[in-house]
Scaffold this active site. Sequence first.
Site: not given
Length: 177
Positions: A123, A39
Amino acid sequence: MNQRRLFIALPLPEPIGEALLDTMEGVNGARWQDADNLHITLRFIGEVDRHSFDDVVTALESVSFRPFTTRLEGVGHFETRSRAKAIWARVEHSAELADLKYSIEMACRRAGLPAETRKFVPHVTVARLNNSSAPVGLWLAKHGALSLGPWPVRGFDLFQSSLTENGAIYSKITSFQ
């Protein structure tokens, strides 16, 4: 009092997660992420009690969300004391992502949470590393041209993180659109 460890994130579409799974090799001692744990974290909240949990959910319901697209471009790593601690795929910067991050931060503050002090580096964590993990330079070089997406972002999720001896287990609590 019952505490919950929370964070807010963007889920990845299955094809993007599958493509990231294909990169997960080549660093001995790395703890590679499971598909369910991939995620883009927008805000780590940490431990909250039931009252704070309710305040967070109410505040997040007020976040105005506009769909946008995003993509993964490149890889990198976080380090402490000159030692890599995690490797990740970089999320392309966009004004829409920055606006969403800001709106979520303001909602968390309205819910009584302290301000986030860490710089936002969008990220997807691919692996966690420890002192016995091999160097990451070859992996970074091999996957430096990573490019996945674009894909539509239609909402964000509130997750609970349960710590275990084998790492964290993430459970989606609710979605916001």
